[in-house]
Design a protein around this motif. Structure first.
Motif, PDB file in Angstrom:
ATOM      1  N   HIS A 269      15.715  48.004  51.347  1.00 19.38           N
ATOM      2  CA  HIS A 269      14.712  47.439  52.253  1.00 19.38           C
ATOM      3  C   HIS A 269      15.395  46.885  53.494  1.00 19.38           C
ATOM      4  CE1 HIS A 269      12.900  47.403  48.251  1.00 19.38           C
ATOM      5  NE2 HIS A 269      11.778  47.655  48.903  1.00 19.38           N
ATOM      6  N   GLY A 270      15.373  47.604  54.588  1.00 15.56           N
ATOM      7  CA  GLY A 270      16.047  47.191  55.810  1.00 15.56           C
ATOM      8  C   GLY A 270      15.498  45.920  56.426  1.00 15.56           C
ATOM      9  N   GLY A 271      14.225  45.614  56.213  1.00 16.55           N
ATOM     10  CA  GLY A 271      13.600  44.469  56.854  1.00 16.55           C
ATOM     11  C   GLY A 271      14.007  43.119  56.304  1.00 16.55           C
ATOM     12  N   ILE A 272      14.758  43.085  55.208  1.00 15.88           N
ATOM     13  CA  ILE A 272      15.155  41.814  54.606  1.00 15.88           C
ATOM     14  C   ILE A 272      16.208  41.113  55.449  1.00 15.88           C
ATOM     15  CG2 ILE A 272      16.316  40.791  52.611  1.00 15.88           C
ATOM     16  CD1 ILE A 272      15.028  42.920  50.927  1.00 15.88           C
ATOM     17  N   TYR A 273      17.089  41.886  56.019  1.00  9.85           N
ATOM     18  CA  TYR A 273      18.198  41.326  56.781  1.00  9.85           C
ATOM     19  C   TYR A 273      17.926  41.470  58.275  1.00  9.85           C
ATOM     20  CZ  TYR A 273      20.492  41.347  52.290  1.00  9.85           C
ATOM     21  OH  TYR A 273      20.799  41.123  50.987  1.00  9.85           O
ATOM     22  N   PRO A 274      18.407  40.525  59.089  1.00  7.63           N
ATOM     23  CA  PRO A 274      18.108  40.557  60.517  1.00  7.63           C
ATOM     24  C   PRO A 274      18.723  41.753  61.242  1.00  7.63           C
ATOM     25  CG  PRO A 274      19.595  38.747  59.998  1.00  7.63           C
ATOM     26  CD  PRO A 274      19.177  39.359  58.707  1.00  7.63           C
ATOM     27  N   ASP A 275      19.867  42.234  60.791  1.00  2.00           N
ATOM     28  CA  ASP A 275      20.492  43.371  61.464  1.00  2.00           C
ATOM     29  C   ASP A 275      20.356  44.625  60.609  1.00  2.00           C
ATOM     30  OD1 ASP A 275      22.120  42.184  59.539  1.00  2.00           O
ATOM     31  OD2 ASP A 275      23.949  42.977  60.435  1.00  2.00           O
ATOM     32  N   GLU A 276      20.031  45.724  61.261  1.00  6.84           N
ATOM     33  CA  GLU A 276      19.901  46.990  60.551  1.00  6.84           C
ATOM     34  C   GLU A 276      21.285  47.512  60.188  1.00  6.84           C
ATOM     35  OE1 GLU A 276      17.195  48.716  59.467  1.00  6.84           O
ATOM     36  OE2 GLU A 276      16.078  46.934  60.063  1.00  6.84           O
ATOM     37  N   VAL A 277      21.427  47.990  58.981  1.00  8.74           N
ATOM     38  CA  VAL A 277      22.694  48.504  58.496  1.00  8.74           C
ATOM     39  C   VAL A 277      22.483  49.931  58.025  1.00  8.74           C
ATOM     40  CG1 VAL A 277      24.481  48.222  56.741  1.00  8.74           C
ATOM     41  CG2 VAL A 277      23.447  46.208  57.783  1.00  8.74           C
ATOM     42  N   GLU A 278      23.352  50.815  58.472  1.00 12.92           N
ATOM     43  CA  GLU A 278      23.287  52.201  58.025  1.00 12.92           C
ATOM     44  C   GLU A 278      23.664  52.256  56.548  1.00 12.92           C
ATOM     45  OE1 GLU A 278      25.732  56.278  58.832  1.00 12.92           O
ATOM     46  OE2 GLU A 278      25.375  54.944  60.540  1.00 12.92           O
ATOM     47  N   PRO A 279      22.881  52.946  55.721  1.00 15.29           N
ATOM     48  CA  PRO A 279      23.192  53.005  54.291  1.00 15.29           C
ATOM     49  C   PRO A 279      24.566  53.640  54.030  1.00 15.29           C
ATOM     50  CG  PRO A 279      20.972  53.785  54.700  1.00 15.29           C
ATOM     51  CD  PRO A 279      21.629  53.623  56.044  1.00 15.29           C
ATOM     52  N   THR A 280      25.225  53.148  53.002  1.00 17.10           N
ATOM     53  CA  THR A 280      26.494  53.683  52.542  1.00 17.10           C
ATOM     54  C   THR A 280      26.223  54.450  51.262  1.00 17.10           C
ATOM     55  OG1 THR A 280      27.744  51.852  53.497  1.00 17.10           O
ATOM     56  CG2 THR A 280      28.816  53.081  51.729  1.00 17.10           C
ATOM     57  N   ALA A 281      26.606  55.715  51.239  1.00 20.88           N
ATOM     58  CA  ALA A 281      26.377  56.565  50.074  1.00 20.88           C
ATOM     59  C   ALA A 281      27.685  56.780  49.328  1.00 20.88           C
ATOM     60  CB  ALA A 281      25.792  57.904  50.507  1.00 20.88           C
ATOM     61  N   GLY A 282      27.566  56.999  48.039  1.00 21.88           N
ATOM     62  CA  GLY A 282      28.737  57.293  47.231  1.00 21.88           C
ATOM     63  C   GLY A 282      28.337  57.700  45.831  1.00 21.88           C
ATOM     64  N   ILE A 283      29.336  57.915  44.995  1.00 20.79           N
ATOM     65  CA  ILE A 283      29.121  58.300  43.608  1.00 20.79           C
ATOM     66  C   ILE A 283      29.265  57.055  42.731  1.00 20.79           C
ATOM     67  CG2 ILE A 283      29.927  59.760  41.697  1.00 20.79           C
ATOM     68  CD1 ILE A 283      28.690  61.319  44.070  1.00 20.79           C
ATOM     69  N   VAL A 284      28.299  56.846  41.845  1.00 22.56           N
ATOM     70  CA  VAL A 284      28.315  55.687  40.954  1.00 22.56           C
ATOM     71  C   VAL A 284      29.390  55.893  39.886  1.00 22.56           C
ATOM     72  CG1 VAL A 284      26.979  54.343  39.282  1.00 22.56           C
ATOM     73  CG2 VAL A 284      25.865  55.243  41.338  1.00 22.56           C
ATOM     74  N   ARG A 285      30.348  54.961  39.843  1.00 21.20           N
ATOM     75  CA  ARG A 285      31.429  55.023  38.850  1.00 21.20           C
ATOM     76  C   ARG A 285      31.133  54.184  37.616  1.00 21.20           C
ATOM     77  NH1 ARG A 285      37.155  55.841  41.042  1.00 21.20           N
ATOM     78  NH2 ARG A 285      37.500  54.653  39.157  1.00 21.20           N
ATOM     79  N   SER A 286      30.438  53.062  37.804  1.00 21.68           N
ATOM     80  CA  SER A 286      30.065  52.233  36.651  1.00 21.68           C
ATOM     81  C   SER A 286      28.862  51.378  37.012  1.00 21.68           C
ATOM     82  CB  SER A 286      31.225  51.340  36.208  1.00 21.68           C
ATOM     83  OG  SER A 286      31.433  50.303  37.137  1.00 21.68           O
TER      84      SER A 286
ATOM     85  N   LEU B 199      16.822  54.217  40.417  1.00 20.73           N
ATOM     86  CA  LEU B 199      17.790  53.693  39.456  1.00 20.73           C
ATOM     87  C   LEU B 199      19.107  54.461  39.571  1.00 20.73           C
ATOM     88  CD1 LEU B 199      15.497  53.334  36.320  1.00 20.73           C
ATOM     89  CD2 LEU B 199      16.265  51.514  37.850  1.00 20.73           C
ATOM     90  N   PRO B 200      20.249  53.748  39.690  1.00 24.48           N
ATOM     91  CA  PRO B 200      21.532  54.438  39.770  1.00 24.48           C
ATOM     92  C   PRO B 200      21.909  55.065  38.426  1.00 24.48           C
ATOM     93  CG  PRO B 200      21.869  52.061  39.750  1.00 24.48           C
ATOM     94  CD  PRO B 200      20.398  52.295  39.777  1.00 24.48           C
ATOM     95  N   VAL B 201      22.658  56.169  38.485  1.00 18.57           N
ATOM     96  CA  VAL B 201      23.115  56.877  37.294  1.00 18.57           C
ATOM     97  C   VAL B 201      24.603  57.140  37.458  1.00 18.57           C
ATOM     98  CG1 VAL B 201      22.887  59.008  35.941  1.00 18.57           C
ATOM     99  CG2 VAL B 201      20.855  57.967  36.982  1.00 18.57           C
ATOM    100  N   VAL B 202      25.397  56.812  36.432  1.00 21.80           N
ATOM    101  CA  VAL B 202      26.837  57.045  36.488  1.00 21.80           C
ATOM    102  C   VAL B 202      27.095  58.532  36.749  1.00 21.80           C
ATOM    103  CG1 VAL B 202      28.989  56.997  35.147  1.00 21.80           C
ATOM    104  CG2 VAL B 202      27.394  55.078  35.005  1.00 21.80           C
ATOM    105  N   GLY B 203      27.961  58.794  37.746  1.00 19.80           N
ATOM    106  CA  GLY B 203      28.324  60.156  38.098  1.00 19.80           C
ATOM    107  C   GLY B 203      27.446  60.800  39.155  1.00 19.80           C
ATOM    108  N   GLU B 204      26.373  60.111  39.551  1.00 20.43           N
ATOM    109  CA  GLU B 204      25.461  60.666  40.554  1.00 20.43           C
ATOM    110  C   GLU B 204      25.535  59.879  41.854  1.00 20.43           C
ATOM    111  OE1 GLU B 204      21.497  61.354  39.155  1.00 20.43           O
ATOM    112  OE2 GLU B 204      22.201  62.433  37.379  1.00 20.43           O
ATOM    113  N   LYS B 205      25.006  60.495  42.925  1.00 17.02           N
ATOM    114  CA  LYS B 205      25.009  59.880  44.247  1.00 17.02           C
ATOM    115  C   LYS B 205      23.992  58.740  44.314  1.00 17.02           C
ATOM    116  CE  LYS B 205      24.629  61.053  49.134  1.00 17.02           C
ATOM    117  NZ  LYS B 205      24.405  62.126  50.102  1.00 17.02           N
ATOM    118  N   SER B 206      24.363  57.684  45.036  1.00 17.43           N
ATOM    119  CA  SER B 206      23.499  56.536  45.247  1.00 17.43           C
ATOM    120  C   SER B 206      23.762  56.018  46.662  1.00 17.43           C
ATOM    121  CB  SER B 206      23.825  55.457  44.208  1.00 17.43           C
ATOM    122  OG  SER B 206      22.883  54.430  44.212  1.00 17.43           O
ATOM    123  N   SER B 207      22.764  55.436  47.295  1.00 22.65           N
ATOM    124  CA  SER B 207      22.898  54.994  48.689  1.00 22.65           C
ATOM    125  C   SER B 207      22.249  53.623  48.867  1.00 22.65           C
ATOM    126  CB  SER B 207      22.230  56.018  49.596  1.00 22.65           C
ATOM    127  OG  SER B 207      22.377  55.665  50.937  1.00 22.65           O
TER     128      SER B 207
END
Length: 129
Positions: free
Chosen positions: A47-64, A22-30
């Protein structure tokens, strides 16, 4: 984070009911981000298997975080459809541990269901489009 991009990520509730943290405001999420056609938003998945192409996760800080809700109407036995124009987004500081889903709908009546989360994520890099 001095230099960052803010991306809007929509995540289906089943991702959290399965295993996504679960994402939390102010904390890291990917999230693995996938562009939503004709939108500036992204679908987020762990879940990488849902989409046909693998995508590297994007991480950041949850703002809202906003909880996405929609009104549903039964059409036929047990077949529920979203009422056009009924989606709304409610800002929350904390994500509920469980979501109001199909079990909250009552035959013969309109009902509300929580369908996803919309997260603003401050990232160090812009996701690929």
């Amino acid at each position: 984070m001095d230099d960052y991009n803010v991306v809007t990520v929509r995540i289906e509730t089943w991702e959290f009911e399965c295993c996504a943290p679960l994402p939390v405001v102010g904390e890291k999420s990917s999230w693995a981000l996938h562009p939503i056609q004709k939108s500036r938003w992204f679908d987020g998945s762990v879940h990488g298997g849902i989409y046909p192409d693998e995508v590297e996760p994007t991480a950041g800080i949850v703002r809202s975080i906003r909880l996405e809700r929609g009104e549903f109407l039964e059409q036929g036995s047990g077949r529920w459809v979203l009422v056009p124009g009924s989606i709304d987004l409610v800002r929350v500081e904390k994500v509920p541990r469980s979501f109001r889903g199909m079990s909250s709908l009552v035959a013969g009546r309109r009902g509300w269901m929580e369908t996803g989360l919309v997260v603003e994520l401050a990232t160090a890099r812009a996701p690929f489009r």
